[in-house]
Design a protein around this motif. Structure first.
Motif, PDB file in Angstrom:
ATOM      1  N   SER A 100      -6.244   0.631   0.148  1.00  0.00           N
ATOM      2  CA  SER A 100      -5.970  -0.619  -0.569  1.00  0.00           C
ATOM      3  C   SER A 100      -4.793  -1.341   0.071  1.00  0.00           C
ATOM      4  N   HIS A 134       2.433  -8.605  -3.759  1.00  0.00           N
ATOM      5  CA  HIS A 134       2.256  -7.523  -2.797  1.00  0.00           C
ATOM      6  C   HIS A 134       1.439  -6.365  -3.345  1.00  0.00           C
ATOM      7  N   GLY A 135       0.834  -6.529  -4.517  1.00  0.00           N
ATOM      8  CA  GLY A 135       0.029  -5.445  -5.071  1.00  0.00           C
ATOM      9  C   GLY A 135       0.609  -4.947  -6.378  1.00  0.00           C
ATOM     10  N   GLU A 190      -1.717 -15.344  -3.976  1.00  0.00           N
ATOM     11  CA  GLU A 190      -1.603 -15.474  -5.432  1.00  0.00           C
ATOM     12  C   GLU A 190      -0.558 -16.525  -5.800  1.00  0.00           C
ATOM     13  N   ASP A 218       3.058  -9.210   5.127  1.00  0.00           N
ATOM     14  CA  ASP A 218       1.944  -8.792   4.275  1.00  0.00           C
ATOM     15  C   ASP A 218       0.782  -9.742   4.570  1.00  0.00           C
ATOM     16  N   VAL A 220      -2.354  -8.926   3.914  1.00  0.00           N
ATOM     17  CA  VAL A 220      -3.491  -8.354   3.186  1.00  0.00           C
ATOM     18  C   VAL A 220      -4.521  -9.439   2.857  1.00  0.00           C
ATOM     19  N   LYS A 247      -8.122  -5.983   2.268  1.00  0.00           N
ATOM     20  CA  LYS A 247      -9.127  -7.013   1.961  1.00  0.00           C
ATOM     21  C   LYS A 247     -10.143  -7.186   3.107  1.00  0.00           C
TER      22      LYS A 247
HETATM   23  C1  LIG Z   1      -4.483  -8.344  -2.792  1.00  0.00           C
HETATM   24  C2  LIG Z   1      -3.132  -8.292  -2.194  1.00  0.00           C
HETATM   25  C3  LIG Z   1      -2.382  -7.098  -2.178  1.00  0.00           C
HETATM   26  C4  LIG Z   1      -2.823  -5.845  -2.896  1.00  0.00           C
HETATM   27  O1  LIG Z   1      -4.017  -5.341  -2.408  1.00  0.00           O
HETATM   28  P1  LIG Z   1      -4.830  -4.271  -3.321  1.00  0.00           P
HETATM   29  O2  LIG Z   1      -5.961  -3.861  -2.432  1.00  0.00           O
HETATM   30  O3  LIG Z   1      -5.270  -5.013  -4.543  1.00  0.00           O
HETATM   31  O4  LIG Z   1      -3.906  -3.176  -3.636  1.00  0.00           O
HETATM   32  C5  LIG Z   1      -1.176  -7.089  -1.510  1.00  0.00           C
HETATM   33  N1  LIG Z   1      -0.723  -8.199  -0.897  1.00  0.00           N
HETATM   34  C6  LIG Z   1      -1.417  -9.354  -0.895  1.00  0.00           C
HETATM   35  C7  LIG Z   1      -0.867 -10.529  -0.165  1.00  0.00           C
HETATM   36  C8  LIG Z   1      -2.633  -9.449  -1.560  1.00  0.00           C
HETATM   37  O5  LIG Z   1      -3.293 -10.609  -1.570  1.00  0.00           O
END
Ligand SMILES: *Cc1c(COP(=O)(O)O)cnc(C)c1O
Length: 394
Positions: A100, A134-135, A190, A218, A220, A247
């Motif tokens: 994740s 960040h989660g 977000e 980050d 993600v 992601k």
């Molecule tokens: C979605 C997200 C996370 C967390 O990822 P998970 O897989 O839900 O734990 C962390 N940082 C950012 C920028 C995100 O968009």
């Protein structure tokens, strides 16, 4: 069976839309009544190659017949290959795989702390940016600091100092003797699809260099092709020391990664970190298959083209509906429409009209995060639905 409790069997931490999704086909989701939705939510920027992409289905099913899991006690070819390919195409020298995004961020936070501790001078504090996400683990909510995510979960993890978005002077002022790193999203997801400027990011890189801090991006949400380059730092002419991915990297299979330079990760030796599932054969088979496609010649150019077309079409719609739309933001296929009416309501109407999008909690924004494989017809279909809903709303 008699249910005694009021709480639903699925813990009610999500306000799920009243739609049951039954299957996916390319860039469409189909519900249990057979209704088709153009999926510009993509599981919140996850299904980068859409649903049930044949190359991914083949890779996953072939792997499922051979080996699912054997733990990190042994080597597997897919793991080594995926790490080598990520290293080859990025700033990084080494990769830790997770399931994740939050775990990838956690790993990066630990790398920052370990790096300085191993040099004999602990510098555990990390600067983060207001509005960041960040989660949802304790460390990650402590870094993000949003009230919604942290309320009732204290004591939070100490060591995160938050500064205003885009304010380099505030960042400089926040650096103290205990600061060891800077953690930020190149484009906040977000937080409302907010981009940092090249000047700001270069300024942050320079500050990190001057003070011996590790720069931890980050990516993600904004990484893995979403903003039109494999990594979102590329167009800014900087590289981080650490980068969290998830992601899009698995296009729907749970997979994350924490990338780091040799310098940053020099203290990450045997036994210092771990996880049972991270980088298991199923996940790395899918990760390698995603990379096969994302690295194809012309793939990224198509993302840039689709993104540019979508953005300009949205900007035209914004001009035509000035009472509803404040502005259009973002780049590549990470776009946001800041609304003048409640964004969640518009998201619900769009869904009923056959277009899936995601609202952000901050800034009243609708996010468009389509699969990276969309073409012009999908862009035009989405904009047609958006315009129809806007006409109904004015
Ligand atoms: C979605 C997200 C996370 C967390 O990822 P998970 O897989 O839900 O734990 C962390 N940082 C950012 C920028 C995100 O968009």
């Amino acid at each position: 069976m008699v249910r005694r409790n009021k709480i639903s069997p699925v813990m009610p931490v999500y306000n799920r839309a009243p739609v049951t999704m039954a299957r996916g086909e390319g860039v469409y989701l189909i519900d249990d009544n057979g209704k088709r939705y153009l999926d510009f939510a993509a599981g919140i920027a996850v299904n980068s190659l859409g649903h049930c992409h044949p190359h991914l289905v083949d890779a996953l099913s072939a792997q499922a017949r051979v080996l699912w899991h054997c733990s990190n006690l042994y080597q597997t070819a897919g793991l080594a290959r995926l790490a080598e390919r990520l290293v080859e195409h990025s700033f990084a020298d080494t990769v830790f795989f997770t399931n994740s995004g939050a775990e990838a961020v956690e790993c990066g936070i630990k790398i920052v702390r370990k790096h300085h501790a191993a040099k004999g001078k602990p510098r555990p504090r990390i600067i983060t940016i207001e509005g960041s996400f960040h989660g949802r683990t304790l460390a990650c909510i402590s870094a993000g600091k949003s009230t919604r995510a942290t309320e009732g979960y204290g004591p939070l993890l100490d060591g995160f100092d938050q500064v205003a978005f885009g304010d380099l002077a505030a960042m400089r002022a926040a650096i103290g003797p205990d600061t060891g790193g800077i953690l930020l999203e190149t484009v906040q997801g977000e937080g409302g699809v907010r981009e940092h400027s090249t000047d700001y990011l270069r300024g942050v890189r320079t500050l990190a260099n001057e003070h011996g801090l590790l720069l931890f991006l980050d990516e993600v949400q904004c990484g893995f092709g979403r903003t039109g380059t494999l990594f979102s730092y590329e167009p800014h002419g900087i590289t981080p020391d650490i980068c969290a991915l998830a992601k899009g990297i698995g296009s729907g299979f749970p997979l994350g990664a924490c990338l780091a330079t040799e310098h940053a990760a020099s203290a990450m030796t045997t036994g210092t970190h771990g996880g049972t599932y991270g980088g298991n054969p199923l996940a790395t088979a899918v990760g390698n298959a995603v990379l096969d496609i994302v690295l194809e010649d012309g793939f990224m150019q198509r993302v840039v083209q689709s993104g540019a077309l979508l953005k300009s079409e949205l900007q035209h719609a914004a001009q035509d509906f000035p009472d509803l739309i404040e502005e259009v933001r973002g780049l590549g296929l990470m776009l946001g429409i800041r609304m003048k009416v409640p964004s969640q309501e518009v998201v619900n109407q769009l869904r009923e009209g056959g277009l899936l999008t995601v609202a952000t909690t901050a800034d009243n924004v609708i996010r468009l995060l389509p699969p990276l494989i969309i073409d012009k017809t999908h862009v035009l279909e989405a904009v047609t639905i958006l315009r129809q809903i806007c006409r109904n709303m004015v």
